[in-house]
Motif scaffolding. Structure first.
Motif, PDB file in Angstrom:
ATOM      1  N   SER A 223       0.821  -1.212   0.000  1.00 42.12           N
ATOM      2  CA  SER A 223       0.000   0.000   0.000  1.00 42.12           C
ATOM      3  C   SER A 223       0.859   1.267   0.000  1.00 42.12           C
ATOM      4  O   SER A 223       0.501   2.269  -0.624  1.00 42.12           O
ATOM      5  CB  SER A 223      -0.956   0.004   1.193  1.00 42.12           C
ATOM      6  N   PHE A 224       2.016   1.236   0.681  1.00 46.17           N
ATOM      7  CA  PHE A 224       2.900   2.402   0.688  1.00 46.17           C
ATOM      8  C   PHE A 224       3.546   2.594  -0.680  1.00 46.17           C
ATOM      9  O   PHE A 224       3.660   3.719  -1.180  1.00 46.17           O
ATOM     10  CB  PHE A 224       3.976   2.249   1.766  1.00 46.17           C
ATOM     11  N   CYS A 225       3.970   1.489  -1.314  1.00 44.29           N
ATOM     12  CA  CYS A 225       4.553   1.575  -2.660  1.00 44.29           C
ATOM     13  C   CYS A 225       3.558   2.168  -3.649  1.00 44.29           C
ATOM     14  O   CYS A 225       3.909   2.986  -4.504  1.00 44.29           O
ATOM     15  CB  CYS A 225       4.985   0.185  -3.131  1.00 44.29           C
ATOM     16  N   ILE A 226       2.295   1.763  -3.522  1.00 43.46           N
ATOM     17  CA  ILE A 226       1.267   2.269  -4.435  1.00 43.46           C
ATOM     18  C   ILE A 226       1.013   3.752  -4.187  1.00 43.46           C
ATOM     19  O   ILE A 226       0.751   4.513  -5.121  1.00 43.46           O
ATOM     20  CB  ILE A 226      -0.025   1.443  -4.288  1.00 43.46           C
ATOM     21  N   ALA A 227       1.072   4.178  -2.928  1.00 47.46           N
ATOM     22  CA  ALA A 227       0.915   5.603  -2.616  1.00 47.46           C
ATOM     23  C   ALA A 227       2.006   6.431  -3.297  1.00 47.46           C
ATOM     24  O   ALA A 227       1.731   7.501  -3.872  1.00 47.46           O
ATOM     25  CB  ALA A 227       0.945   5.820  -1.103  1.00 47.46           C
ATOM     26  N   ILE A 228       3.253   5.952  -3.265  1.00 47.17           N
ATOM     27  CA  ILE A 228       4.349   6.646  -3.953  1.00 47.17           C
ATOM     28  C   ILE A 228       4.110   6.655  -5.460  1.00 47.17           C
ATOM     29  O   ILE A 228       4.345   7.652  -6.149  1.00 47.17           O
ATOM     30  CB  ILE A 228       5.698   5.969  -3.639  1.00 47.17           C
ATOM     31  N   GLY A 229       3.606   5.537  -5.976  1.00 51.11           N
ATOM     32  CA  GLY A 229       3.289   5.471  -7.401  1.00 51.11           C
ATOM     33  C   GLY A 229       2.275   6.525  -7.814  1.00 51.11           C
ATOM     34  O   GLY A 229       2.372   7.107  -8.898  1.00 51.11           O
ATOM     35  N   GLY A 230       1.302   6.807  -6.948  1.00 48.47           N
ATOM     36  CA  GLY A 230       0.307   7.831  -7.248  1.00 48.47           C
ATOM     37  C   GLY A 230       0.915   9.214  -7.373  1.00 48.47           C
ATOM     38  O   GLY A 230       0.520  10.011  -8.235  1.00 48.47           O
ATOM     39  N   LEU A 231       1.891   9.516  -6.527  1.00 47.74           N
ATOM     40  CA  LEU A 231       2.567  10.815  -6.618  1.00 47.74           C
ATOM     41  C   LEU A 231       3.346  10.936  -7.929  1.00 47.74           C
ATOM     42  O   LEU A 231       3.394  12.007  -8.544  1.00 47.74           O
ATOM     43  CB  LEU A 231       3.507  10.993  -5.425  1.00 47.74           C
ATOM     44  N   LEU A 232       3.947   9.830  -8.354  1.00 45.43           N
ATOM     45  CA  LEU A 232       4.679   9.849  -9.629  1.00 45.43           C
ATOM     46  C   LEU A 232       3.716  10.011 -10.810  1.00 45.43           C
ATOM     47  O   LEU A 232       4.057  10.643 -11.813  1.00 45.43           O
ATOM     48  CB  LEU A 232       5.504   8.571  -9.777  1.00 45.43           C
ATOM     49  N   TYR A 233       2.512   9.452 -10.698  1.00 44.91           N
ATOM     50  CA  TYR A 233       1.486   9.700 -11.710  1.00 44.91           C
ATOM     51  C   TYR A 233       1.171  11.194 -11.795  1.00 44.91           C
ATOM     52  O   TYR A 233       1.054  11.760 -12.880  1.00 44.91           O
ATOM     53  CB  TYR A 233       0.200   8.949 -11.353  1.00 44.91           C
ATOM     54  N   ALA A 234       1.001  11.818 -10.619  1.00 44.59           N
ATOM     55  CA  ALA A 234       0.656  13.249 -10.579  1.00 44.59           C
ATOM     56  C   ALA A 234       1.732  14.087 -11.268  1.00 44.59           C
ATOM     57  O   ALA A 234       1.421  15.017 -12.028  1.00 44.59           O
ATOM     58  CB  ALA A 234       0.466  13.700  -9.134  1.00 44.59           C
TER      59      ALA A 234
ATOM     60  N   LEU B 208      -6.627  18.287 -14.090  1.00 49.69           N
ATOM     61  CA  LEU B 208      -7.605  17.410 -13.430  1.00 49.69           C
ATOM     62  C   LEU B 208      -6.990  16.060 -13.095  1.00 49.69           C
ATOM     63  O   LEU B 208      -7.179  15.525 -11.994  1.00 49.69           O
ATOM     64  CB  LEU B 208      -8.814  17.227 -14.349  1.00 49.69           C
ATOM     65  N   VAL B 209      -6.242  15.497 -14.036  1.00 51.27           N
ATOM     66  CA  VAL B 209      -5.611  14.188 -13.836  1.00 51.27           C
ATOM     67  C   VAL B 209      -4.627  14.229 -12.667  1.00 51.27           C
ATOM     68  O   VAL B 209      -4.601  13.315 -11.822  1.00 51.27           O
ATOM     69  CB  VAL B 209      -4.906  13.741 -15.134  1.00 51.27           C
ATOM     70  N   ALA B 210      -3.823  15.289 -12.572  1.00 52.72           N
ATOM     71  CA  ALA B 210      -2.850  15.410 -11.486  1.00 52.72           C
ATOM     72  C   ALA B 210      -3.546  15.516 -10.130  1.00 52.72           C
ATOM     73  O   ALA B 210      -3.108  14.914  -9.138  1.00 52.72           O
ATOM     74  CB  ALA B 210      -1.955  16.627 -11.711  1.00 52.72           C
ATOM     75  N   ILE B 211      -4.640  16.260 -10.070  1.00 50.62           N
ATOM     76  CA  ILE B 211      -5.384  16.394  -8.810  1.00 50.62           C
ATOM     77  C   ILE B 211      -5.946  15.042  -8.366  1.00 50.62           C
ATOM     78  O   ILE B 211      -5.855  14.666  -7.192  1.00 50.62           O
ATOM     79  CB  ILE B 211      -6.514  17.435  -8.971  1.00 50.62           C
ATOM     80  N   LEU B 212      -6.523  14.292  -9.302  1.00 53.45           N
ATOM     81  CA  LEU B 212      -7.053  12.963  -8.974  1.00 53.45           C
ATOM     82  C   LEU B 212      -5.950  12.033  -8.475  1.00 53.45           C
ATOM     83  O   LEU B 212      -6.155  11.262  -7.532  1.00 53.45           O
ATOM     84  CB  LEU B 212      -7.728  12.355 -10.207  1.00 53.45           C
ATOM     85  N   ALA B 213      -4.779  12.107  -9.090  1.00 58.06           N
ATOM     86  CA  ALA B 213      -3.661  11.252  -8.681  1.00 58.06           C
ATOM     87  C   ALA B 213      -3.215  11.566  -7.259  1.00 58.06           C
ATOM     88  O   ALA B 213      -2.926  10.649  -6.469  1.00 58.06           O
ATOM     89  CB  ALA B 213      -2.491  11.411  -9.654  1.00 58.06           C
ATOM     90  N   VAL B 214      -3.146  12.837  -6.915  1.00 59.92           N
ATOM     91  CA  VAL B 214      -2.750  13.227  -5.551  1.00 59.92           C
ATOM     92  C   VAL B 214      -3.789  12.749  -4.538  1.00 59.92           C
ATOM     93  O   VAL B 214      -3.439  12.213  -3.479  1.00 59.92           O
ATOM     94  CB  VAL B 214      -2.569  14.756  -5.462  1.00 59.92           C
ATOM     95  N   ILE B 215      -5.067  12.916  -4.852  1.00 56.30           N
ATOM     96  CA  ILE B 215      -6.133  12.460  -3.941  1.00 56.30           C
ATOM     97  C   ILE B 215      -6.044  10.956  -3.714  1.00 56.30           C
ATOM     98  O   ILE B 215      -6.114  10.464  -2.577  1.00 56.30           O
ATOM     99  CB  ILE B 215      -7.516  12.841  -4.508  1.00 56.30           C
ATOM    100  N   ALA B 216      -5.869  10.194  -4.814  1.00 57.73           N
ATOM    101  CA  ALA B 216      -5.771   8.739  -4.689  1.00 57.73           C
ATOM    102  C   ALA B 216      -4.545   8.327  -3.881  1.00 57.73           C
ATOM    103  O   ALA B 216      -4.601   7.384  -3.084  1.00 57.73           O
ATOM    104  CB  ALA B 216      -5.723   8.105  -6.081  1.00 57.73           C
ATOM    105  N   SER B 217      -3.432   9.025  -4.065  1.00 57.15           N
ATOM    106  CA  SER B 217      -2.213   8.722  -3.325  1.00 57.15           C
ATOM    107  C   SER B 217      -2.409   8.939  -1.828  1.00 57.15           C
ATOM    108  O   SER B 217      -1.977   8.124  -1.001  1.00 57.15           O
ATOM    109  CB  SER B 217      -1.063   9.585  -3.845  1.00 57.15           C
ATOM    110  N   LEU B 218      -3.058  10.041  -1.472  1.00 59.44           N
ATOM    111  CA  LEU B 218      -3.326  10.315  -0.047  1.00 59.44           C
ATOM    112  C   LEU B 218      -4.257   9.273   0.557  1.00 59.44           C
ATOM    113  O   LEU B 218      -4.070   8.844   1.702  1.00 59.44           O
ATOM    114  CB  LEU B 218      -3.923  11.717   0.103  1.00 59.44           C
ATOM    115  N   MET B 219      -5.254   8.846  -0.203  1.00 65.35           N
ATOM    116  CA  MET B 219      -6.165   7.806   0.275  1.00 65.35           C
ATOM    117  C   MET B 219      -5.426   6.485   0.471  1.00 65.35           C
ATOM    118  O   MET B 219      -5.665   5.763   1.447  1.00 65.35           O
ATOM    119  CB  MET B 219      -7.321   7.633  -0.708  1.00 65.35           C
ATOM    120  N   MET B 220      -4.505   6.169  -0.445  1.00 62.13           N
ATOM    121  CA  MET B 220      -3.739   4.930  -0.316  1.00 62.13           C
ATOM    122  C   MET B 220      -2.810   4.988   0.884  1.00 62.13           C
ATOM    123  O   MET B 220      -2.606   3.986   1.573  1.00 62.13           O
ATOM    124  CB  MET B 220      -2.939   4.678  -1.601  1.00 62.13           C
ATOM    125  N   TYR B 221      -2.237   6.162   1.153  1.00 62.84           N
ATOM    126  CA  TYR B 221      -1.388   6.300   2.336  1.00 62.84           C
ATOM    127  C   TYR B 221      -2.218   6.092   3.603  1.00 62.84           C
ATOM    128  O   TYR B 221      -1.749   5.481   4.572  1.00 62.84           O
ATOM    129  CB  TYR B 221      -0.716   7.668   2.371  1.00 62.84           C
TER     130      TYR B 221
END
Length: 416
Positions: free
Chosen positions: A291-302, A385-398
């Motif tokens: 779950s932590f690795c995926i959270a970092i992945g979300g930030l890289l998406y953003a 919009l895509v970057a905002i969604l990625a940050v939100i998803a990353s925070l939720m995963m964290y």
């Protein structure tokens, strides 16, 4: 040098069927021509509007998702190989038929039907991998499957771009032929791995993989953490879906007649990086929670997708692709392992259908959302919009990561 060699050790000693799946997946993904170029084909070859293409791509993904849901149940009830052979061949024939048809309505309809029946067989590889492995072997096997997909995809887009521009008939025929070859490899060399009644009974001593009675929904409700995980990952794939939809449109808009070739080259950059870096990233993060690795992945998406709001130069698109590709590796490899480790032995087909369903749901919502958004603004604003969604998803995963840590501590206290 020794450290590099050690990164390959987990891949030794896996069941022979896992290596066959590896090669079959390479072949299948080399010929994955139609999917990545579908948006470009419908927009520039057929001439549909961007908003209509968004709806078509969304419906196409939705049909694939429905097929995957049905296929997961069939895989658990009648076996893995039967589903792959019957429905995989049907999808391949559908793609082959498109090579000889000129009517855009008929072609679009056949592609949708092929997506539907092809969805039935999507969970097969991951289900067989789950059947044949456990523990550290499972991590290595899923990593191997992911590398196989990207090794094939590192060649496929360049070949697809060439065929798309020059030999459209072989663009469809190539997809069909490689699909059939990959199915032949699995059907001949991989035995049926559906668990026996004895294996199901033995599984009842386990925690997450113990046998369950009832539907997929009932089993999921007993695993609320996994249910929350699936919801968050849908957002990730809404973001990730823009690598075929939004990116292809922006590349076509900027580079015009060279768009297909440049888009194919970016997909090759993505696939080559995934093929090479997966081994090292998997080794480096093996002791870090998924779950932590995926959270970092979300930030890289953003970062990777978000920067496309600003850029025009080809080399900057390469940097963008490299950034979100590292995020993709972290997300994709850890998602497969997370789902597999929470799968009841009786529901492996259905639970392994969850990942393709999540992907299809994201690829259904993402293009439709983007198509209408771009209609009322422009392609560049999409990336905000895509970057905002990625940050939100990353925070939720964290947040899910912190909940996982709390759950483990509670379990340890109970045990002591």
């Amino acid at each position: 040098m020794k450290r590099i060699i050690n990164c390959f050790k987990p891949y030794k000693g896996l069941p022979m069927s896992i290596y066959i799946l590896f090669f079959a997946s390479i072949v299948n993904n080399i010929g994955n021509f139609v999917g990545p170029f579908l948006t470009m084909f419908l927009t520039y070859r057929i001439g549909f509007s961007i908003s209509l293409v968004g709806v078509i791509v969304a419906i196409n993904a939705g049909l694939g998702m429905i097929g995957t849901m049905i296929g997961g149940k069939l895989i658990d009830s009648i076996g893995r190989k039967k589903v792959l052979i019957v429905f995989g061949i049907a999808a391949g024939i559908g793609y082959g038929m498109c090579a000889f048809i000129n009517n855009p309505i008929i072609i679009t309809s056949i592609l949708m039907v092929s997506s539907f029946v092809g969805g039935f067989s999507h969970p097969v590889y991951s289900t067989i991998t789950t059947d044949l492995t456990q523990g550290d072997q499972r991590n290595a096997a899923f990593s191997l499957n992911y590398m196989a997909m990207n090794i094939g995809f590192s060649v496929g887009p360049l070949l697809a771009g060439f065929l798309y521009e020059n030999y459209l008939m072989w663009f469809f025929l190539g997809d069909a032929i490689t699909t059939l070859i990959s199915i032949a490899l699995v059907s001949i060399f991989v035995p049926e791995s559906k668990p026996s009644k004895e294996e199901i009974e033995k599984s009842k001593v386990k925690t997450y993989e113990s046998a369950e009675e009832g539907s997929l929904v009932k089993a999921l409700l007993k695993r609320p953490t996994l249910l929350m995980f699936c919801f968050i990952i849908v957002i990730y794939f809404i973001v990730f879906s823009q690598f075929t939809f939004g990116l292809s449109i922006q590349i076509g808009d900027i580079f015009k007649n060279n768009g297909a070739t440049i888009f194919g080259s970016l997909m090759t950059v993505n696939a080559v990086m995934c093929s090479i870096l997966t081994i090292f990233i998997t080794s480096a993060t093996k002791n870090i929670k998924a779950s932590f690795c995926i959270a970092i992945g979300g930030l890289l998406y953003a970062i990777g997708f978000g920067m496309m709001f600003f850029i025009n130069a080809y080399y900057l698109f390469i940097i963008s692709t490299a950034t979100w590709t590292v995020g993709e590796i972290l997300v994709a490899t850890n998602t497969s392992v997370y789902i597999a480790s929470h799968t009841p032995i009786t529901h492996r087909g259905r639970f392994n259908s969850v990942f393709p369903i999540i992907r299809k749901l994201g690829f259904m919502i993402g293009p439709m959302m983007a198509g209408f958004y771009v209609k009322y603004t422009n392609i560049r604003n999409l990336w905000i919009l895509v970057a905002i969604l990625a940050v939100i998803a990353s925070l939720m995963m964290y947040k899910l990561y912190t909940l996982d840590k709390t759950e483990i501590k509670v379990s340890q206290n109970k045990a002591s």
